[in-house]
Design a protein around this motif. Sequence first.
Motif, PDB file in Angstrom:
ATOM      1  N   ILE A   1      -1.498  15.172  10.537  1.00 40.12           N
ATOM      2  CA  ILE A   1      -2.364  14.070  10.115  1.00 40.12           C
ATOM      3  C   ILE A   1      -2.851  13.329  11.353  1.00 40.12           C
ATOM      4  O   ILE A   1      -2.053  12.853  12.169  1.00 40.12           O
ATOM      5  N   GLU A   2      -4.174  13.220  11.498  1.00 40.92           N
ATOM      6  CA  GLU A   2      -4.733  12.478  12.621  1.00 40.92           C
ATOM      7  C   GLU A   2      -4.672  10.987  12.332  1.00 40.92           C
ATOM      8  O   GLU A   2      -4.960  10.535  11.229  1.00 40.92           O
ATOM      9  N   VAL A   3      -4.306  10.221  13.348  1.00 35.90           N
ATOM     10  CA  VAL A   3      -4.169   8.772  13.234  1.00 35.90           C
ATOM     11  C   VAL A   3      -5.014   8.119  14.323  1.00 35.90           C
ATOM     12  O   VAL A   3      -5.017   8.572  15.466  1.00 35.90           O
ATOM     13  N   ASP A   4      -5.719   7.062  13.989  1.00 36.99           N
ATOM     14  CA  ASP A   4      -6.537   6.348  14.971  1.00 36.99           C
ATOM     15  C   ASP A   4      -5.715   5.239  15.620  1.00 36.99           C
ATOM     16  O   ASP A   4      -5.808   4.074  15.250  1.00 36.99           O
ATOM     17  N   CYS A   5      -4.853   5.626  16.574  1.00 41.06           N
ATOM     18  CA  CYS A   5      -4.023   4.643  17.267  1.00 41.06           C
ATOM     19  C   CYS A   5      -3.651   5.194  18.634  1.00 41.06           C
ATOM     20  O   CYS A   5      -3.885   6.355  18.937  1.00 41.06           O
ATOM     21  N   THR A   6      -3.045   4.344  19.452  1.00 43.89           N
ATOM     22  CA  THR A   6      -2.525   4.781  20.739  1.00 43.89           C
ATOM     23  C   THR A   6      -1.117   5.339  20.540  1.00 43.89           C
ATOM     24  O   THR A   6      -0.565   5.284  19.440  1.00 43.89           O
ATOM     25  N   HIS A   7      -0.526   5.823  21.615  1.00 47.52           N
ATOM     26  CA  HIS A   7       0.850   6.333  21.521  1.00 47.52           C
ATOM     27  C   HIS A   7       1.810   5.228  21.089  1.00 47.52           C
ATOM     28  O   HIS A   7       2.656   5.433  20.212  1.00 47.52           O
ATOM     29  N   MET A   8       1.681   4.051  21.672  1.00 50.07           N
ATOM     30  CA  MET A   8       2.533   2.934  21.284  1.00 50.07           C
ATOM     31  C   MET A   8       2.227   2.482  19.861  1.00 50.07           C
ATOM     32  O   MET A   8       3.111   1.982  19.157  1.00 50.07           O
TER      33      MET A   8
ATOM     34  N   ALA B   1       0.096   5.662   8.288  1.00 48.31           N
ATOM     35  CA  ALA B   1       0.154   7.124   8.419  1.00 48.31           C
ATOM     36  C   ALA B   1       1.546   7.646   8.098  1.00 48.31           C
ATOM     37  O   ALA B   1       1.692   8.727   7.506  1.00 48.31           O
ATOM     38  N   VAL B   2       2.585   6.895   8.476  1.00 49.60           N
ATOM     39  CA  VAL B   2       3.945   7.296   8.122  1.00 49.60           C
ATOM     40  C   VAL B   2       4.091   7.295   6.603  1.00 49.60           C
ATOM     41  O   VAL B   2       4.665   8.227   6.015  1.00 49.60           O
ATOM     42  N   GLY B   3       3.552   6.268   5.951  1.00 49.96           N
ATOM     43  CA  GLY B   3       3.599   6.229   4.491  1.00 49.96           C
ATOM     44  C   GLY B   3       2.880   7.408   3.869  1.00 49.96           C
ATOM     45  O   GLY B   3       3.360   8.007   2.891  1.00 49.96           O
ATOM     46  N   ARG B   4       1.742   7.760   4.436  1.00 51.37           N
ATOM     47  CA  ARG B   4       0.993   8.917   3.925  1.00 51.37           C
ATOM     48  C   ARG B   4       1.774  10.203   4.135  1.00 51.37           C
ATOM     49  O   ARG B   4       1.789  11.086   3.272  1.00 51.37           O
ATOM     50  N   ALA B   5       2.430  10.329   5.289  1.00 50.56           N
ATOM     51  CA  ALA B   5       3.239  11.525   5.569  1.00 50.56           C
ATOM     52  C   ALA B   5       4.372  11.656   4.575  1.00 50.56           C
ATOM     53  O   ALA B   5       4.658  12.760   4.057  1.00 50.56           O
ATOM     54  N   LEU B   6       5.026  10.550   4.250  1.00 53.29           N
ATOM     55  CA  LEU B   6       6.125  10.583   3.294  1.00 53.29           C
ATOM     56  C   LEU B   6       5.619  10.957   1.899  1.00 53.29           C
ATOM     57  O   LEU B   6       6.288  11.678   1.156  1.00 53.29           O
TER      58      LEU B   6
ATOM     59  N   THR C   1       0.822  -1.215   0.000  1.00 54.18           N
ATOM     60  CA  THR C   1       0.000   0.000   0.000  1.00 54.18           C
ATOM     61  C   THR C   1       0.854   1.262   0.000  1.00 54.18           C
ATOM     62  O   THR C   1       0.509   2.267  -0.619  1.00 54.18           O
ATOM     63  N   ILE C   2       1.977   1.200   0.707  1.00 51.56           N
ATOM     64  CA  ILE C   2       2.879   2.351   0.800  1.00 51.56           C
ATOM     65  C   ILE C   2       3.747   2.412  -0.454  1.00 51.56           C
ATOM     66  O   ILE C   2       4.334   1.411  -0.856  1.00 51.56           O
ATOM     67  N   LYS C   3       3.822   3.556  -1.063  1.00 53.84           N
ATOM     68  CA  LYS C   3       4.572   3.719  -2.307  1.00 53.84           C
ATOM     69  C   LYS C   3       5.942   4.333  -2.011  1.00 53.84           C
ATOM     70  O   LYS C   3       6.081   5.548  -1.858  1.00 53.84           O
TER      71      LYS C   3
END
Length: 262
Positions: free
Chosen positions: A234-241, A252-257, A67-69
């Motif tokens: 970018i909002e992410v639906d996850c906990t801190h960990m 979300a990291v892939g989207r940020a990149l 999914t991540i390009k």
Amino acid sequence: MSSFAIVLEDYRLVPPYADAIASFWKGRFAGGPPAAERPPLQHLLGNASMPFDLARTKAQAASLAATIKGDGRQLLLLPGLLASEHRMEPLRAILEAAGFEAHGWGMGRNFGPRVDSLHQIDRRVDQIRRSNGEPVTLIGWSLGGLFAREYAKFARGKVGGVVTMGTPFSGDPRANHAWRIYQLVSGFPVDRPPFTCRREEKPEVPTVALWSRRDGVILPECARGRAGERDHAIEVDCTHMGFAVAPEGILAVGRALETMRG
């Protein structure tokens, strides 16, 4: 700065940090600076889902990578407080499989800032850049994100961009459940690290802040930042960990990149 980063590689408590936890909870009710707003306890406890997040990521690793390009960019991953490179390995492996050149920071466990922390990161960045001389994009989880932002100001020409994951770069540095552990482990006041630090000042490179309402450790608005303190949030639906191990955090990291690529 993750208080739950004490749950390490095999999800057991490392004995030397038992005193840190006791001090943390005792300190919540001790004297000192006025209490800052902190995330609700139920969100903090939600971080116990980390093993399940990791299991989901392992099961979905191939589809996440597809999914991540990736585009061959060189990436450096910086762990959070008390976390090691092992904690960043699921993220690193998937980014590598997706087509990036992802690297660990090579400095072992993150015990907080030291006088030479930025110089150590600089040496690691120079090692990575030997292959082609291109700038390195920094991905920092929690405290690692603060290191990434400050390093990008320290050595702007070597950095292509910064992605922060649940990093408290904005607002009150005590608006979280980790600052007392940070002070105990690092030996420095949370608002006076041992090197020049201007947390809210945006580095002069593209910056993307990942934040979550369910973070539980860091107050969401401190990780989201304000306009002018970062380029995108970018909002992410996850906990801190979960930023480092959950499918949602990794995507979300892939989207940020991709956002940085324009």
